[in-house]
Design a protein around this motif. Sequence first.
Motif, PDB file in Angstrom:
ATOM      1  N   VAL A 220       0.858  -1.182   0.000  1.00  0.00           N
ATOM      2  CA  VAL A 220       0.000   0.000   0.000  1.00  0.00           C
ATOM      3  C   VAL A 220       0.896   1.233   0.000  1.00  0.00           C
ATOM      4  O   VAL A 220       1.847   1.312   0.786  1.00  0.00           O
ATOM      5  CB  VAL A 220      -0.920   0.013   1.238  1.00  0.00           C
ATOM      6  CG1 VAL A 220      -1.646   1.345   1.370  1.00  0.00           C
ATOM      7  CG2 VAL A 220      -1.925  -1.131   1.163  1.00  0.00           C
ATOM      8  N   ASP A 221       0.609   2.181  -0.899  1.00  0.00           N
ATOM      9  CA  ASP A 221       1.336   3.446  -0.895  1.00  0.00           C
ATOM     10  C   ASP A 221       0.354   4.592  -0.695  1.00  0.00           C
ATOM     11  O   ASP A 221      -0.760   4.373  -0.212  1.00  0.00           O
ATOM     12  CB  ASP A 221       2.161   3.606  -2.182  1.00  0.00           C
ATOM     13  CG  ASP A 221       1.296   3.543  -3.452  1.00  0.00           C
ATOM     14  OD1 ASP A 221       0.083   3.809  -3.367  1.00  0.00           O
ATOM     15  OD2 ASP A 221       1.847   3.247  -4.531  1.00  0.00           O
ATOM     16  N   GLU A 222       0.741   5.800  -1.063  1.00  0.00           N
ATOM     17  CA  GLU A 222      -0.110   6.961  -0.813  1.00  0.00           C
ATOM     18  C   GLU A 222      -1.391   6.943  -1.647  1.00  0.00           C
ATOM     19  O   GLU A 222      -2.313   7.729  -1.387  1.00  0.00           O
ATOM     20  CB  GLU A 222       0.662   8.254  -1.075  1.00  0.00           C
ATOM     21  CG  GLU A 222       1.068   8.481  -2.527  1.00  0.00           C
ATOM     22  CD  GLU A 222       2.332   7.741  -2.916  1.00  0.00           C
ATOM     23  OE1 GLU A 222       2.761   7.852  -4.082  1.00  0.00           O
ATOM     24  OE2 GLU A 222       2.910   7.046  -2.030  1.00  0.00           O
ATOM     25  N   GLN A 223      -1.502   6.038  -2.610  1.00  0.00           N
ATOM     26  CA  GLN A 223      -2.725   5.902  -3.404  1.00  0.00           C
ATOM     27  C   GLN A 223      -3.534   4.664  -3.028  1.00  0.00           C
ATOM     28  O   GLN A 223      -4.541   4.356  -3.656  1.00  0.00           O
ATOM     29  CB  GLN A 223      -2.390   5.847  -4.895  1.00  0.00           C
ATOM     30  CG  GLN A 223      -1.795   7.122  -5.459  1.00  0.00           C
ATOM     31  CD  GLN A 223      -1.676   7.054  -6.975  1.00  0.00           C
ATOM     32  OE1 GLN A 223      -2.675   6.935  -7.678  1.00  0.00           O
ATOM     33  NE2 GLN A 223      -0.451   7.119  -7.462  1.00  0.00           N
ATOM     34  N   GLY A 224      -3.085   3.949  -2.028  1.00  0.00           N
ATOM     35  CA  GLY A 224      -3.777   2.740  -1.620  1.00  0.00           C
ATOM     36  C   GLY A 224      -3.129   1.493  -2.181  1.00  0.00           C
ATOM     37  O   GLY A 224      -1.944   1.490  -2.536  1.00  0.00           O
TER      38      GLY A 224
END
Length: 462
Positions: A220-224
């Motif tokens: 998971v990153d800053e965009q999900g």
Amino acid sequence: MSAGFRIRLDRDAASSLTEQISRTIRAAILDGRLAAGARLPSWRDLAAQLGVARGTVRAAYERLTDELLVTASGPGGTHVTERPPRATVAAPAVQDRMPRYPIPAMPFQMGVPAYDAFPAKLWARVFARAARAEAAAPGYPDPRGALELRAQIAGHLALARGIRCVPEQIIVTRGYRDGLNLAIRTLRLEGGVAWMEEPGYFLTRSGLTLAGMRPAPIPVDEQGLDVQQGIAVAPDAALAVVTAGQQAPLGVTLSSSRRQALVRWATRAGGWVIEDDYLSELQLTGRAAPALAAMDRTGRVIYAGTFSKTMTPSIGLGFVVAPAALAAQFTEVAACLAPAPSPVMQLAVAEFLRDGHYLRHLRRMKRLYAARRDALRRCLGSMSGAAEMAGLALLLRLPRGTDDVAIERKALARGLAPAALSSWYATDADRAPGLLLCITNLADAGLQRACDRLRALVEPRA
């Protein structure tokens, strides 16, 4: 008691004095510090020694008697049993990781709403009316759940989450995990691979495993959830489980491009998506994004909701929204394996929704939680600079190499319940230390003391 054995009481701890006394004596018996046949002080004498009420010690002794660890013989006193039964020895290691239920609400504890702000008197009246109505209702209840509740849920979802559905698509469950199991059984996904957010909700991971699926951790990153990574890591996956609205535990919202990519993957690969709509109705900043299920036009998304986080876990109600083409299959499995729970509770929640109490409660909670978030930041002082909001928790990042699990254990012994971030990871590669400090149960009266105790653990003096 034997030499060197001493009972230490912490009157500020979350556990009761009775539990502390019985726990200490139990441990001493099991590890041999209190030998078989040893005589315990009378409960009057021990109460005087510890400075507690006699009834407190008496209750602790009664617990130990029930566990067959001690034997009371009237004037002869209370003695450690000669052969403590095997059933009373330490539980298997797997149980050591499980929480003890019921779990009392403690400062920073994840997953519990603000109990001090729940409209208990109003709810009691609503519940009493529901109980009277149910007592007069003939016949067996609908295994999908009461029509009154399913109709209210359908209307609420259209208004609040942008989901267009009818009551026939809604199956009332005992909570999110019950809905997860229902979906896996209905879709017959046992033996398949499931994308699982990394980091992600550990009970979802365990639930997938117990249901016969193989979780594949997808970063998971800053965009999900990274859909392309999912395709690369587990191209044969049959399921993806996502917290699209506010990711658990990082709090990020699944971006529009990732939502489209996820639905495209499910449609093209014949996969399924379970949307755990975790806390989306309690978005504290800005407007909550519509549910992922609201953009699904191919019937690949199963929406799962619950009232535990917005009202109280004791209600024990959740629901799933099945795609229209699968409503009959979901109903059949629910009728056979997972029928809806207490009709009384369902009717009470239906009235709570119908009369507008639920939306008013949500508005109050959002204002309260925003105020408690700000108060926690002020109280943490310099530590708040390393913190960021993650859903209804403040995520306090810790330096690499910090043992956040050890801090969590020490905090629990001091009546605090922060959650170690590293425990939410399935793999060690990207495991990051941190503490999740839930803001919901932080009343002003005990906030400063809770922050001082936490600061002493995170920033110990040299």
